[in-house]
Write a protein that holds these residues in place. Sequence first.
Motif, PDB file in Angstrom:
ATOM      1  N   ARG B  67      -8.139   0.910   0.270  1.00 59.71           N
ATOM      2  CA  ARG B  67      -8.641   1.849   1.044  1.00 59.71           C
ATOM      3  C   ARG B  67      -8.292   2.109   2.440  1.00 59.71           C
ATOM      4  O   ARG B  67      -7.977   3.303   2.936  1.00 59.71           O
ATOM      5  CB  ARG B  67      -9.985   2.459   0.897  1.00 59.71           C
ATOM      6  CG  ARG B  67     -10.363   2.563  -0.669  1.00 59.71           C
ATOM      7  CD  ARG B  67     -11.951   2.396  -0.658  1.00 59.71           C
ATOM      8  NE  ARG B  67     -12.706   3.428  -0.200  1.00 59.71           N
ATOM      9  CZ  ARG B  67     -13.217   4.591  -0.654  1.00 59.71           C
ATOM     10  NH1 ARG B  67     -12.842   5.019  -1.851  1.00 59.71           N
ATOM     11  NH2 ARG B  67     -13.747   5.615   0.402  1.00 59.71           N
ATOM     12  N   ASN B  70      -4.726   4.036   3.201  1.00 56.34           N
ATOM     13  CA  ASN B  70      -4.366   5.683   3.418  1.00 56.34           C
ATOM     14  C   ASN B  70      -5.606   6.301   4.057  1.00 56.34           C
ATOM     15  O   ASN B  70      -6.197   7.231   4.011  1.00 56.34           O
ATOM     16  CB  ASN B  70      -4.128   6.396   2.181  1.00 56.34           C
ATOM     17  CG  ASN B  70      -5.373   6.189   1.204  1.00 56.34           C
ATOM     18  OD1 ASN B  70      -6.156   5.659   1.356  1.00 56.34           O
ATOM     19  ND2 ASN B  70      -5.078   7.497   0.342  1.00 56.34           N
ATOM     20  N   MET B  72      -8.720   5.958   3.706  1.00 55.70           N
ATOM     21  CA  MET B  72      -9.894   6.738   3.029  1.00 55.70           C
ATOM     22  C   MET B  72     -11.141   5.886   3.433  1.00 55.70           C
ATOM     23  O   MET B  72     -12.127   6.538   3.245  1.00 55.70           O
ATOM     24  CB  MET B  72      -9.794   6.384   1.371  1.00 55.70           C
ATOM     25  CG  MET B  72      -8.848   7.273   0.591  1.00 55.70           C
ATOM     26  SD  MET B  72      -9.414   9.104   0.840  1.00 55.70           S
ATOM     27  CE  MET B  72     -10.812   9.206  -0.304  1.00 55.70           C
ATOM     28  N   VAL B 100      -4.592  13.923   7.308  1.00 52.36           N
ATOM     29  CA  VAL B 100      -3.992  14.618   6.263  1.00 52.36           C
ATOM     30  C   VAL B 100      -2.730  14.567   5.855  1.00 52.36           C
ATOM     31  O   VAL B 100      -2.458  14.277   4.799  1.00 52.36           O
ATOM     32  CB  VAL B 100      -4.344  16.155   6.734  1.00 52.36           C
ATOM     33  CG1 VAL B 100      -3.532  17.347   5.900  1.00 52.36           C
ATOM     34  CG2 VAL B 100      -5.798  16.455   6.691  1.00 52.36           C
ATOM     35  N   ARG B 103      -2.296  11.011   4.113  1.00 51.42           N
ATOM     36  CA  ARG B 103      -2.767  10.820   2.780  1.00 51.42           C
ATOM     37  C   ARG B 103      -1.812  11.881   1.736  1.00 51.42           C
ATOM     38  O   ARG B 103      -1.887  11.462   0.543  1.00 51.42           O
ATOM     39  CB  ARG B 103      -4.226  11.332   2.610  1.00 51.42           C
ATOM     40  CG  ARG B 103      -5.110  10.416   3.403  1.00 51.42           C
ATOM     41  CD  ARG B 103      -6.610  10.752   3.060  1.00 51.42           C
ATOM     42  NE  ARG B 103      -7.474   9.995   3.864  1.00 51.42           N
ATOM     43  CZ  ARG B 103      -8.582  10.493   4.389  1.00 51.42           C
ATOM     44  NH1 ARG B 103      -8.796  11.918   4.369  1.00 51.42           N
ATOM     45  NH2 ARG B 103      -9.240   9.809   5.269  1.00 51.42           N
ATOM     46  N   ALA B 104      -0.989  12.711   2.187  1.00 49.84           N
ATOM     47  CA  ALA B 104       0.006  13.371   1.476  1.00 49.84           C
ATOM     48  C   ALA B 104       1.031  12.297   1.197  1.00 49.84           C
ATOM     49  O   ALA B 104       1.651  12.533   0.134  1.00 49.84           O
ATOM     50  CB  ALA B 104       0.397  14.658   2.092  1.00 49.84           C
ATOM     51  N   ILE B 106       0.738   9.047   1.107  1.00 49.87           N
ATOM     52  CA  ILE B 106       0.120   7.821   0.487  1.00 49.87           C
ATOM     53  C   ILE B 106      -1.003   8.393  -0.165  1.00 49.87           C
ATOM     54  O   ILE B 106      -2.032   8.520   0.166  1.00 49.87           O
ATOM     55  CB  ILE B 106      -0.576   6.779   1.486  1.00 49.87           C
ATOM     56  CG1 ILE B 106       0.783   6.470   2.711  1.00 49.87           C
ATOM     57  CG2 ILE B 106      -0.753   5.602   0.700  1.00 49.87           C
ATOM     58  CD1 ILE B 106       0.187   5.494   3.473  1.00 49.87           C
ATOM     59  N   GLY B 107      -0.597   8.597  -1.745  1.00 56.03           N
ATOM     60  CA  GLY B 107      -1.695   9.266  -2.620  1.00 56.03           C
ATOM     61  C   GLY B 107      -2.717   8.037  -3.146  1.00 56.03           C
ATOM     62  O   GLY B 107      -2.156   6.944  -3.151  1.00 56.03           O
ATOM     63  N   MET B 108      -3.647   8.482  -3.761  1.00 58.99           N
ATOM     64  CA  MET B 108      -4.587   7.593  -4.222  1.00 58.99           C
ATOM     65  C   MET B 108      -5.122   8.141  -5.490  1.00 58.99           C
ATOM     66  O   MET B 108      -5.382   9.065  -5.677  1.00 58.99           O
ATOM     67  CB  MET B 108      -5.811   7.357  -3.205  1.00 58.99           C
ATOM     68  CG  MET B 108      -6.976   6.158  -3.691  1.00 58.99           C
ATOM     69  SD  MET B 108      -7.470   5.350  -2.094  1.00 58.99           S
ATOM     70  CE  MET B 108      -7.942   3.918  -2.821  1.00 58.99           C
ATOM     71  N   GLY B 127      -2.630  20.401  -4.741  1.00 55.98           N
ATOM     72  CA  GLY B 127      -2.038  19.637  -3.579  1.00 55.98           C
ATOM     73  C   GLY B 127      -0.861  20.445  -3.267  1.00 55.98           C
ATOM     74  O   GLY B 127      -0.987  20.943  -1.978  1.00 55.98           O
ATOM     75  N   VAL B 184       2.137  16.118  -4.912  1.00 60.35           N
ATOM     76  CA  VAL B 184       2.321  16.324  -3.543  1.00 60.35           C
ATOM     77  C   VAL B 184       3.306  15.421  -3.214  1.00 60.35           C
ATOM     78  O   VAL B 184       3.678  15.270  -1.840  1.00 60.35           O
ATOM     79  CB  VAL B 184       1.011  16.159  -2.692  1.00 60.35           C
ATOM     80  CG1 VAL B 184       0.027  17.230  -2.923  1.00 60.35           C
ATOM     81  CG2 VAL B 184       0.423  14.752  -3.117  1.00 60.35           C
TER      82      VAL B 184
END
Lengths: 439, 271
Positions: B67, B70, B72, B100, B103-104, B106-108, B127, B184
């Motif tokens: 986590r 990215n 989180m 923002v 995280r686009a 590096i997706g999770m 997305g 995304v």
Amino acid sequence: MTNTPDNAPKSAILSPQDAEARVRASMATRRNRETRFRMWGIAAIALSMCFLVTLFGTIMSKGIPGFFQYYVTLDVTLDRERLDPAGDLSDQSLFDGDARGLVRDALFSTLQVSGRSNRKAAGKLISLGSDERLRDYVRTHPEQLDSEQSLKFALDDDVDSFLRGFISRDTPESDRRINDKAIGFIDQLQEAGLISYEISDYLFFGSASRNAEMAGIKGAFIGSILTLAVCLSLAFPIGIASALYLEEFAPKNRLTEIIEININNLAAVPSVVFGILGLAIFINIFGLPRSIPLIGGMVLALMTLPTIIISSRAAIRAVPPSIRDGALGIGASKMQTTFHHVLPLALPGMLTGTIIGMAQALGETAPLLMIGMVAFIVDIPGSITDPGTVLPVQIFMWADFAERMFIQKTSSAIMVLLAFLVVMNSFAVWLRKKLERRW
Amino acid sequence: MDNFNGIEPPMDTVGNIRVNNARIMCNNVFVHYSDKRAIDNLSLDIEAQKVTAFIGPSGCGKSTFLRCLNRMNDTIATCSVTGEILLDNQDIYAPEIDVVPLRARIGMVFQKANPFPKSIFDNVAYGPKIHGLAESKSHLENQVEEALRRAGLWEEVKDRLDQPGTGLSGGQQQRLCIARTIAVSPEIILMDEPCSALDPIATAKIEELIEELSEKYTIVIVTHSMQQAARVSHRTAYFHLGRLIEVGATKELFTSPHHKLTENYITGRFG
Ligand SMILES: Nc1ncnc2c1ncn2[C@@H]1O[C@H](COP(=O)(O)OP(=O)(O)O)[C@@H](O)[C@H]1O
Ligand SMILES: [Mg+2]
């Protein structure tokens, strides 16, 4: 462990046979306890049902007759000269006219009375509102002028009570509110079939009046709606914004903790305190006028805010965190996550809380007394800045009057208030069902 | 070990923490929850276009570290991260970095499938919509279709795109979440025990999918199943009590672990 019998086996765990025997032995006590508990539960429910039935029983038995009242039908000659001396049907002209005289003449000729004292007694039979009723009729039916029409007029509240049997003929004349002469006239009218028992138009379309037969709830009803509208439009957005901010955005520190505790405490503050606050701030400091729905709504908004905030926060907290993670994980901003995902999921809960708050506000009397919404106001409020009153305050005032008919009308008004509440709560349930996602 | 620039080298990580084509470089990362240390001086490279697996007993900090990649962890108020995590030589914890767009990129994908309570289409389209990736409605539809295809879900759901995503089976939901992430266009996909709630058949499908995806994406997967790590990953990192104990090529690590703890874990004798 120390009191293990000597002959007991070494193991502290019982043998299956022993264990089963003990379990069996304990069953009777357990079953008894369960039965007793169930009995208590049933008794408690039965008792509360009893109270509820008694409550509704008394309110309905008193309130339903209050929806009706006695009217007398009279043939009135709509003499243009006497009704409308200026001939323009203006309020002033009608007021200068002799509507009262025309109604009385119609009554006297029906009863064939003559002489001052007889006329005086007969005149007391009909409501003081009869002349206004005749003027209203002329306003809406000007083409009927100069003809003779059969019109219904409300009977005076004492006559009404007599017809309902609350005043007995057997009581001595000096002890009753209605004399022998009047009773004679009533008998005369009844024999002629001119007296009818009908749904009371005064109750639904009249406003405050000191004459029981003319008093109605329209003014208070509209006052309640205006007050609630102000309350809702202030408390809902502020409450939801506060809840969203506190739950989703605010840092968790001492300050927000203190705010949280205070909001919870506010929910427990007696409502009359909010009235004092409203009086001190809105009226004394900002100088707003008294008795208006605007202030009533503002005070009630203060009172319902904690309820809305607390239930909205609970609704927000019930949104699974995984939904937020999902949105944040693909790069939604905090704001997008809140408004696209959290708010729609929390909305049904928020609305339920809001409507419960509104229902509380609808039934609230004490804070409104503080800001003067208890004034005797005959005019029906047309806007949130017109003086007015609300249903529960109206009920409170009527309950204070001595006339028999006000007692019935009090119960009728309570029934209307309850119906209003039921409608609001059903709306809440419906809204919840509609917005709640089943997926 | 010459690229440490004088920073204290991480304690006792066995194996080469550096790779030639690193996509993410982590240096001396510490993570604390309040005062409790969850990650202890960790340095590791994540190789581009490869699958890196994090394994280790539960509570050893795999999810915590994942986590971090990215950010989180930002959502947990008590969590603090120190050290460097470099993406394209830029520290993602630098103050000027906005989470923002990060995280686009590096997706999770989470342990428990968490589709939005919306239709299948809206789940995947969300997305692209918020990031403004589609030029038109048909473009968006194409993006959704392609994301669902890459996630191997298209054939199963193409006739019911308007139905709720939460009505799918567990495995389908997890693939929907992968499609949602793919839509995304991330470069890196982080997966936190994506199969832990799935049956063997659904698990096999996801594993197959991970293999396909690794051609296009850099993938980091946390798993509690050593078999799974062995099947899908190229490189494996073994965590123990907040420390990175050993890292190496998956085959090597599973056949000849160097550290005693790693050996105990993969032979099923930890503790
Ligand atoms: N939100 C949190 N707050 C406090 N401590 C946490 C939190 N999340 C995880 N931890 C602690 O951090 C350690 C690592 O947890 P985690 O990363 O979830 O382990 P893993 O994914 O390897 O099972 C555990 O000791 C756990 O108790
Ligand atoms: Mg975990």
